[in-house]
Design a protein around this motif. Structure first.
Motif, PDB file in Angstrom:
ATOM      1  N   LYS A 112       0.835  -1.200   0.000  1.00  0.00           N
ATOM      2  CA  LYS A 112       0.000   0.000   0.000  1.00  0.00           C
ATOM      3  C   LYS A 112       0.867   1.247   0.000  1.00  0.00           C
ATOM      4  N   GLU A 113       0.266   2.370  -0.355  1.00  0.00           N
ATOM      5  CA  GLU A 113       0.972   3.647  -0.345  1.00  0.00           C
ATOM      6  C   GLU A 113       0.910   4.328   1.014  1.00  0.00           C
ATOM      7  N   LYS A 114       0.111   3.808   1.936  1.00  0.00           N
ATOM      8  CA  LYS A 114      -0.037   4.441   3.248  1.00  0.00           C
ATOM      9  C   LYS A 114      -0.152   3.369   4.320  1.00  0.00           C
ATOM     10  N   ALA A 115      -0.127   3.811   5.559  1.00  0.00           N
ATOM     11  CA  ALA A 115      -0.169   2.864   6.673  1.00  0.00           C
ATOM     12  C   ALA A 115      -1.477   2.073   6.676  1.00  0.00           C
ATOM     13  N   TYR A 116      -1.398   0.856   7.203  1.00  0.00           N
ATOM     14  CA  TYR A 116      -2.586   0.023   7.293  1.00  0.00           C
ATOM     15  C   TYR A 116      -3.521   0.536   8.389  1.00  0.00           C
ATOM     16  N   TYR A 117      -4.808   0.437   8.147  1.00  0.00           N
ATOM     17  CA  TYR A 117      -5.761   0.544   9.227  1.00  0.00           C
ATOM     18  C   TYR A 117      -5.623  -0.700  10.108  1.00  0.00           C
ATOM     19  N   PRO A 118      -6.015  -0.620  11.362  1.00  0.00           N
ATOM     20  CA  PRO A 118      -5.876  -1.793  12.227  1.00  0.00           C
ATOM     21  C   PRO A 118      -6.544  -3.028  11.629  1.00  0.00           C
ATOM     22  N   GLY A 119      -5.753  -4.079  11.450  1.00  0.00           N
ATOM     23  CA  GLY A 119      -6.272  -5.333  10.923  1.00  0.00           C
ATOM     24  C   GLY A 119      -6.413  -5.396   9.425  1.00  0.00           C
ATOM     25  N   GLU A 120      -6.037  -4.343   8.705  1.00  0.00           N
ATOM     26  CA  GLU A 120      -6.209  -4.339   7.247  1.00  0.00           C
ATOM     27  C   GLU A 120      -5.267  -5.320   6.565  1.00  0.00           C
ATOM     28  N   ASP A 121      -4.157  -5.650   7.207  1.00  0.00           N
ATOM     29  CA  ASP A 121      -3.197  -6.601   6.641  1.00  0.00           C
ATOM     30  C   ASP A 121      -3.349  -7.992   7.251  1.00  0.00           C
ATOM     31  N   ARG A 122      -4.577  -8.281   7.757  1.00  0.00           N
ATOM     32  CA  ARG A 122      -4.849  -9.578   8.365  1.00  0.00           C
ATOM     33  C   ARG A 122      -6.082 -10.197   7.735  1.00  0.00           C
ATOM     34  N   PHE A 123      -5.977 -11.474   7.356  1.00  0.00           N
ATOM     35  CA  PHE A 123      -7.156 -12.227   6.942  1.00  0.00           C
ATOM     36  C   PHE A 123      -7.816 -12.774   8.196  1.00  0.00           C
ATOM     37  N   PRO A 124      -9.156 -12.729   8.285  1.00  0.00           N
ATOM     38  CA  PRO A 124      -9.809 -13.157   9.522  1.00  0.00           C
ATOM     39  C   PRO A 124      -9.895 -14.670   9.657  1.00  0.00           C
ATOM     40  N   ARG A 125      -9.949 -15.134  10.882  1.00  0.00           N
ATOM     41  CA  ARG A 125     -10.262 -16.541  11.140  1.00  0.00           C
ATOM     42  C   ARG A 125     -11.732 -16.756  10.837  1.00  0.00           C
ATOM     43  N   ILE A 126     -12.032 -17.776  10.047  1.00  0.00           N
ATOM     44  CA  ILE A 126     -13.415 -17.975   9.635  1.00  0.00           C
ATOM     45  C   ILE A 126     -13.634 -19.423   9.219  1.00  0.00           C
ATOM     46  N   SER A 127     -14.847 -19.922   9.415  1.00  0.00           N
ATOM     47  CA  SER A 127     -15.228 -21.268   8.980  1.00  0.00           C
ATOM     48  C   SER A 127     -16.330 -21.155   7.945  1.00  0.00           C
ATOM     49  N   LEU A 128     -16.157 -21.847   6.834  1.00  0.00           N
ATOM     50  CA  LEU A 128     -17.090 -21.792   5.711  1.00  0.00           C
ATOM     51  C   LEU A 128     -17.617 -23.196   5.434  1.00  0.00           C
ATOM     52  N   SER A 129     -18.910 -23.321   5.289  1.00  0.00           N
ATOM     53  CA  SER A 129     -19.496 -24.617   4.938  1.00  0.00           C
ATOM     54  C   SER A 129     -19.673 -24.697   3.426  1.00  0.00           C
ATOM     55  N   PHE A 130     -19.376 -25.877   2.860  1.00  0.00           N
ATOM     56  CA  PHE A 130     -19.492 -26.092   1.418  1.00  0.00           C
ATOM     57  C   PHE A 130     -20.052 -27.484   1.151  1.00  0.00           C
ATOM     58  N   VAL A 131     -20.714 -27.616   0.011  1.00  0.00           N
ATOM     59  CA  VAL A 131     -21.079 -28.922  -0.507  1.00  0.00           C
ATOM     60  C   VAL A 131     -20.844 -28.895  -2.012  1.00  0.00           C
ATOM     61  N   ALA A 132     -20.229 -29.951  -2.532  1.00  0.00           N
ATOM     62  CA  ALA A 132     -19.976 -30.044  -3.968  1.00  0.00           C
ATOM     63  C   ALA A 132     -21.115 -30.801  -4.632  1.00  0.00           C
TER      64      ALA A 132
END
Length: 571
Positions: free
Chosen positions: A84-104
């Motif tokens: 980025k060209e500027k400082a990160y907002y808090p947590g902007e450089d973090r992917f969140p912990r998350i659980s996703l349900s899927f069915v193929a």
């Protein structure tokens, strides 16, 4: 605002002379694949930016050979590579912990939830997540492993930008590799230097299990697919060359137009869904942050619906009767729902930091925002006399609508759920997403309505088509016809003059309009308009024009003239 202390208001434009993310000229996917191999994914090897074709099912793959997939895919909180060209907002450089349900099913990877997933409780990330439907397949040379990929939108909780990402992994009977993520397109705030590519390798785990409602998930998805508006390549529409060239122009980045499309006779003609690294593999799942388009696409839509449900007298109801914080405030005396929609409240407000950022964006809860707005003070014009564009009016509309609906339906009835049930579900847009306030109890949150809509093209087009048809769908009047016509038909109402506002000459019920000098005549264009120059434009003959972007190309006249090559707009 404790979660985002350094968020600033709209800053000065950084200038077209600065160079943004450049065009991709690297290799594309071929057989056998050279990137994202099974070994690389199993090892979690960091990946460079690559062509989006590496995240897509190749033509030579076999859907039928893919192993079954049903269960919970859990992604760990992880750092994002996000120059980025500027400082990160808090947590902007973090992917969140998350659980996703899927069915193929039938080669598709279908998420159990397609709505926005709030990650505040399990993560310190800046981002919430909206998963989309992807694919599963097998490739020669992968051994016993099958492959999967799916689109994923990252969006913030304050203004509603959209990062278009794709994630991919390999899987076996009861295990998965790490997940590679790449985001190469967005609708974000160029003025706040938010444009840029994102990538990550995410540690993942898999809990195989049959989803309790898997049959319903698959059936619902197939029904939604069947109900999508037909989409054809823009190049198949005669006379589309000039418009396609305009969509394809370079800007600050090499792919300024996130989405360009035209609707002719209920068929969408789509410009290739370009990113800075090739074509997006799942254009039908791509979501777009449209900022003030929300005022029309969600705000006007809601009020038009309730004018039909309760009668048009709703528009003349005094707002302060339903908003206790505004009662007794001189500037709000006599302000009605109609005045809120038309930006003619005669109250203090605007789009600067003191009128927008501090009272609304910086607020987290509905009560905090409404008390901030009440404290802005009075302004000289009486209600209904003078146009003054202020996003705070749209939030007051949301707050007042919630209280009004509760007075009619009972406490705890949410107006947005009524809109979803009686408008969005019937037209086939059940997952249309808007930004809500940040309440401790998420069930108490209300839409902002000033910004934060995150539609797919299909959702935006269905809402546009409903409006173009005077609020009627499948023979049923969903919206109040006369009020819709006031917004879009100059014969019904010319609207309020905007006093030379650069965005448009007139304003009607949250829609801008102006006259355009065409090839053989002058014609009027009405349009939704959002920051960054996101458009949904209503042209003569029920022709709809869509352009979603974030690079400030405010030229509706040129867009409309180029669309003339596809259809005459003269009487």
């Amino acid at each position: 605002m404790k979660h985002l202390p350094i968020l600033i208001a709209l800053s000065a434009f950084i200038g077209a002379c600065q160079k943004g993310p450049t065009a991709w000229d690297g290799p594309v996917m071929s057989s056998p694949r050279s990137q994202l191999t099974v070994d690389e994914l199993l090892q979690g090897k960091p990946q460079p930016l690559m062509d989006m074709s590496f995240f897509a099912r190749p033509d030579w793959a076999e859907d039928s050979a893919a192993a079954p997939f049903s269960g919970i895919l859990s992604l760990a909180a992880s750092p994002l590579v996000f120059p980025k060209e500027k400082a990160y907002y808090p947590g902007e450089d973090r992917f969140p912990r998350i659980s996703l349900s899927f069915v193929a099913s039938q080669g598709q990877l279908i998420p159990g939830r397609k709505d926005r997933m709030d990650t505040r409780q399990q993560s310190d990330s800046y981002w919430d997540v909206i998963p989309g439907a992807g694919r599963v397949w097998r490739e020669k040379g992968d051994g016993a492993w099958s492959r999967a990929s799916f689109p994923l939108t990252l969006t913030d909780r304050w203004v509603g930008q959209a990062r278009n990402c794709v994630a991919t992994f390999v899987y076996g009977q009861d295990s998965v590799s790490q997940v590679c993520l790449q985001c190469s397109q967005e609708t974000a705030d160029i003025d706040d230097r938010q444009l840029g590519n994102i990538r990550a390798v995410l540690p993942a785990s898999f809990q195989p299990m049959p989803l309790p409602d898997s049959a319903a998930v698959v059936s619902r998805h197939l029904e939604e697919e069947e109900g999508r508006l037909p989409v054809r390549p823009l190049g198949e529409a005669p006379g589309s060359e000039a418009l396609a060239a305009y969509f394809g122009q370079m800007g600050y980045t090499s792919a300024p137009t996130s989405l360009g499309a035209v609707m002719l006779d209920s068929t969408l003609f789509l410009h290739p869904p370009k990113t800075r690294h090739g074509l997006f593999p799942y254009p039908e799942e791509m979501r777009h942050g449209l900022y003030s388009v929300t005022k029309s696409m969600a705000g006007a839509l809601s009020l038009f619906y309730f004018a039909e449900r309760y009668g048009p007298g709703l528009l003349e109801e005094p707002v302060s009767r339903y908003v206790a914080a505004l009662a007794g405030r001189g500037g709000w005396e006599g302000v009605t729902f109609r005045h809120l929609l038309d930006m003619t409240t005669g109250t203090a407000g605007g789009e600067g930091a003191a009128q927008l950022f501090a009272p609304l964006i910086a607020a987290e809860t509905a009560e905090e925002a409404i008390h901030n707005i009440a404290a802005l003070g009075d302004a000289p014009p009486l209600p209904g006399q003078q146009f003054n564009y202020a996003s705070t009016n749209s939030f007051v509309l949301s707050y007042a609508l919630q209280r009004y609906v509760e007075s009619r339906e009972g406490e705890g009835v949410h107006y947005w759920e009524l809109v979803r049930e009686h408008v969005l579900n019937p037209i086939g847009a059940p997952h249309f997403t808007v930004l809500h306030t940040l309440e401790a109890d998420a069930s108490a949150a209300i839409p902002i309505l000033a910004y934060g809509a995150l539609p797919t093209l299909d959702e935006a087009a269905k809402i546009g088509l409903l409006l173009a048809n005077g609020g009627q769908h499948a023979g049923e009047q969903l919206l109040h016809r006369e009020t819709v016509l006031e917004a879009l038909d100059p014969a019904a109402w010319e609207g309020f003059a905007t006093g030379g506002d650069y965005r448009g000459g007139a304003y009607q019920h949250s829609f801008w309009s102006k006259e355009v000098a065409g090839q053989d005549c002058r014609f009027r264009v009405s349009y939704m308009l959002g920051f960054g120059e996101n458009y949904v434009a209503f042209l003569p003959g029920k022709t709809l024009l869509f352009r979603f972007m974030d690079e400030h190309d405010l030229n509706i006249e040129e867009l409309a003239r180029r669309a003339e090559g596809m259809r005459s707009f003269c009487p």
